[in-house]
Design a protein around this motif. Structure first.
Motif, short mmCIF file in Angstrom:
data_model
loop_
_atom_site.label_atom_id
_atom_site.label_comp_id
_atom_site.label_asym_id
_atom_site.label_seq_id
_atom_site.Cartn_x
_atom_site.Cartn_y
_atom_site.Cartn_z
N ALA A 184 0.83 -1.20 0.00
CA ALA A 184 0.00 0.00 0.00
C ALA A 184 0.86 1.26 0.00
O ALA A 184 0.58 2.23 -0.71
CB ALA A 184 -0.93 -0.01 1.21
N LEU A 185 1.93 1.23 0.77
CA LEU A 185 2.84 2.37 0.84
C LEU A 185 3.47 2.65 -0.52
O LEU A 185 3.54 3.79 -0.98
CB LEU A 185 3.91 2.10 1.90
CG LEU A 185 4.89 3.21 2.27
CD1 LEU A 185 4.16 4.50 2.60
CD2 LEU A 185 5.74 2.76 3.43
N VAL A 243 -3.95 3.53 4.15
CA VAL A 243 -4.07 2.07 4.17
C VAL A 243 -2.79 1.45 4.72
O VAL A 243 -2.83 0.50 5.53
CB VAL A 243 -4.36 1.54 2.75
CG1 VAL A 243 -4.38 0.01 2.74
CG2 VAL A 243 -5.68 2.09 2.23
N ALA A 244 -1.65 1.99 4.32
CA ALA A 244 -0.37 1.47 4.81
C ALA A 244 -0.28 1.60 6.32
O ALA A 244 0.17 0.68 7.02
CB ALA A 244 0.78 2.22 4.14
N ALA A 245 -0.71 2.72 6.86
CA ALA A 245 -0.67 2.92 8.31
C ALA A 245 -1.60 1.96 9.03
O ALA A 245 -1.25 1.40 10.08
CB ALA A 245 -1.03 4.37 8.64
N GLY A 274 6.04 5.04 9.67
CA GLY A 274 5.49 6.39 9.82
C GLY A 274 6.39 7.45 9.22
O GLY A 274 5.92 8.38 8.55
N LEU A 275 7.69 7.32 9.42
CA LEU A 275 8.62 8.30 8.86
C LEU A 275 8.62 8.26 7.33
O LEU A 275 8.71 9.31 6.67
CB LEU A 275 10.03 8.06 9.41
CG LEU A 275 10.21 8.30 10.90
CD1 LEU A 275 11.63 7.98 11.33
CD2 LEU A 275 9.86 9.74 11.28
N VAL A 276 8.52 7.06 6.76
CA VAL A 276 8.45 6.96 5.30
C VAL A 276 7.15 7.57 4.79
O VAL A 276 7.13 8.25 3.75
CB VAL A 276 8.61 5.49 4.85
CG1 VAL A 276 8.39 5.36 3.35
CG2 VAL A 276 9.98 4.96 5.22
N ILE A 277 6.06 7.33 5.50
CA ILE A 277 4.77 7.95 5.12
C ILE A 277 4.91 9.47 5.14
O ILE A 277 4.45 10.17 4.22
CB ILE A 277 3.65 7.49 6.08
CG1 ILE A 277 3.32 6.02 5.82
CG2 ILE A 277 2.41 8.35 5.91
CD1 ILE A 277 2.34 5.42 6.81
#
Length: 477
Positions: free
Chosen positions: A163-164, A171-173, A194-197
């Motif tokens: 998803a990310l 969705v990824a989270a 979270g940091l990548v998001i």
């Protein structure tokens, strides 16, 4: 960026993806069950985890006699996700239930990765990546060594990273948040996600996710685990050699030790570099071009900072959670790079070549070895003697015999100082191979058995290296 809702990914799954997942499931199941049938699975860890799941299935908080009498396992590792296996264990109370569940969890993780790769790179590329991932050495090592709670993390990571990579950041989270219930260190992996998001545009969501992950790990390590642990502290501080000792019980070493472990110590001895190279090798190091690879950093850091040498290498289950991360980074890097058809084929061919080169070095190769499918006559002898031990008896057993008893007795490890003393029964395989023998040497085991006989235990049977002892006044307890 989140137009596609949670669960919509199933529309992208095709028949060959389900076939691949099914074939991998059967492969993993065959290997792990065959290892157990040959009496080669271990007290640490299959025996421990079966005692945990059995506790949940009986409606109790999880305990493991293998750690210590009535030891509360939520004080060892924070893995409440294991309660999900309780309904299945009630239906089929055997260690095989755990092994089959692990096979299913890992096999299903191929689906989101291949669906994402197919959308971005095409069917052929997705199929190749799915096969290389499913047969990767990190997965093979885990499947070939009992059951572990981190199997639950693999499909969660696969769904989250797919998803990310697709830009579905919320969705990824959502897929990553349950990692907090799998194991205490995976909150740090959640923080990295979270940091990548945040780096991909959803700064507020990313920061919230990162804070939730960091807070989850800190609460588990500093509050929940010490609350359940009889010693009142996190049991594994000593692996990190906490400077100054403190409540963690580390060795000390001061600032110099801290600086060493956080710099040079992360890449020495050379086994750590070898492991890192092998993690990246199936992707031809292209994974280094993807920000998704940062998500592997927390796992690599705690492993390489540990003073436990088994954390440094490629054996056991320690690289399992790295496999979905590195292959997701591979897909992401191929997409970012925008490879031509010829370049894509070259990368995929290289990945296949390296995967095939590594395959014989890891446990999945056992499936094509004739010895795997031959049954040692001693196995039947072992089961005849094990059947003489009544249900619910207290037992001490050697490490390879423990998982044969955890579903119906209160079993602990023979020769382990923390085992429940004065069991009703003792059963030992005195022919255990040297590389499977733990915690006693041959001489220590021989002396311990002689001491037990001298102090009231009777020899019920001694056949083909198996010794069964009982205390007459407790044999029916």
């Amino acid at each position: 960026m989140d137009a596609e809702p949670v669960g919509a990914g199933h529309r992208h799954l095709t028949w060959w993806m389900w076939t691949l997942a099914g074939a991998l499931f059967l492969t993993y199941t065959a290997l792990s069950l065959r290892i157990h049938q040959r009496i080669l699975s271990n007290s640490y860890d299959l025996g421990i985890f079966e005692q945990v799941v059995r506790s949940y299935a009986e409606g109790r908080l999880p305990v493991s006699e293998l750690k210590a009498p009535d030891f509360p396992v939520l004080g060892d590792h924070f893995s409440p996700v294991l309660a999900l296996l309780a309904p299945f264990y009630r239906l089929c109370p055997t260690p095989g239930t755990l092994l089959v569940a692990q096979a299913a969890l890992i096999a299903v993780s191929v689906l989101p990765l291949t669906a994402w790769a197919r959308r971005e790179l095409g069917t052929q590329a997705a199929a190749v990546i799915g096969v290389c991932y499913g047969l990767s050495w990190g997965i093979a090592s885990a499947v070939g060594f009992d059951f572990h709670e981190v199997a639950f993390a693999v499909p969660l990571l696969s769904c989250s990273l797919a998803a990310l990579g697709s830009g579905r950041l919320r969705v990824a989270a959502c897929w990553a948040l349950p990692l907090l219930l799998v194991k205490e260190d995976l909150g740090l992996t959640l923080a990295a996600i979270g940091l990548v998001i945040a780096g991909r545009g959803e700064r507020r969501l990313g920061i919230i996710t990162a804070v939730a992950g960091l807070a989850g790990s800190l609460l588990a390590i500093l509050v929940a685990l010490p609350a359940f642990n009889p010693a009142g502290s996190f049991a594994y501080w000593s692996f990190l050699d906490a400077p100054g000792g403190g409540s963690g019980g580390g060795k000390g070493g001061g600032l110099a030790e801290l600086l060493y472990r956080s710099t040079v110590g992360l890449i020495t001895p050379e086994v750590k570099v070898s492991t890192l190279l092998l993690v990246l090798a199936p992707t031809l190091f292209l994974a280094l071009r993807s920000p998704l690879l940062w998500i592997a950093l927390p796992t690599l850091l705690w492993r390489f900072a540990s003073n436990n040498t088994v954390h440094w290498g490629t054996g056991y289950h320690y690289s399992l959670v790295l496999m979905p991360i590195v292959f997701a980074a591979f897909v992401d890097a191929l997409v970012i790079r925008g490879s031509t058809a010829r370049g894509l084929r070259r990368y995929l061919a290289g990945s296949v070549a390296i995967s095939l080169l590594l395959l014989p070095q890891y446990p999945l190769w056992q499936l094509v070895q004739p010895a795997t499918w031959r049954t040692d006559p001693r196995v039947a002898v072992a089961h005849r003697l094990l059947d003489r031990i009544p249900d619910n008896a207290t037992v001490q057993a050697s490490t390879l015999l423990v998982p044969q008893l955890t579903n119906r007795t209160s079993v602990s490890l023979y020769g382990w100082p923390q085992s429940r003393p004065n069991p009703s029964w003792i059963i030992v395989d005195t022919w255990t191979p040297w590389n499977k023998r733990w915690p006693l040497t041959i001489e220590q085991e021989r002396n311990a058995l002689a001491w037990d006989v001298e102090h009231g235990y009777l020899t019920v049977a001694a056949q083909d290296g198996f010794v069964l002892l009982t205390k007459p006044d407790q044999s029916h307890s």
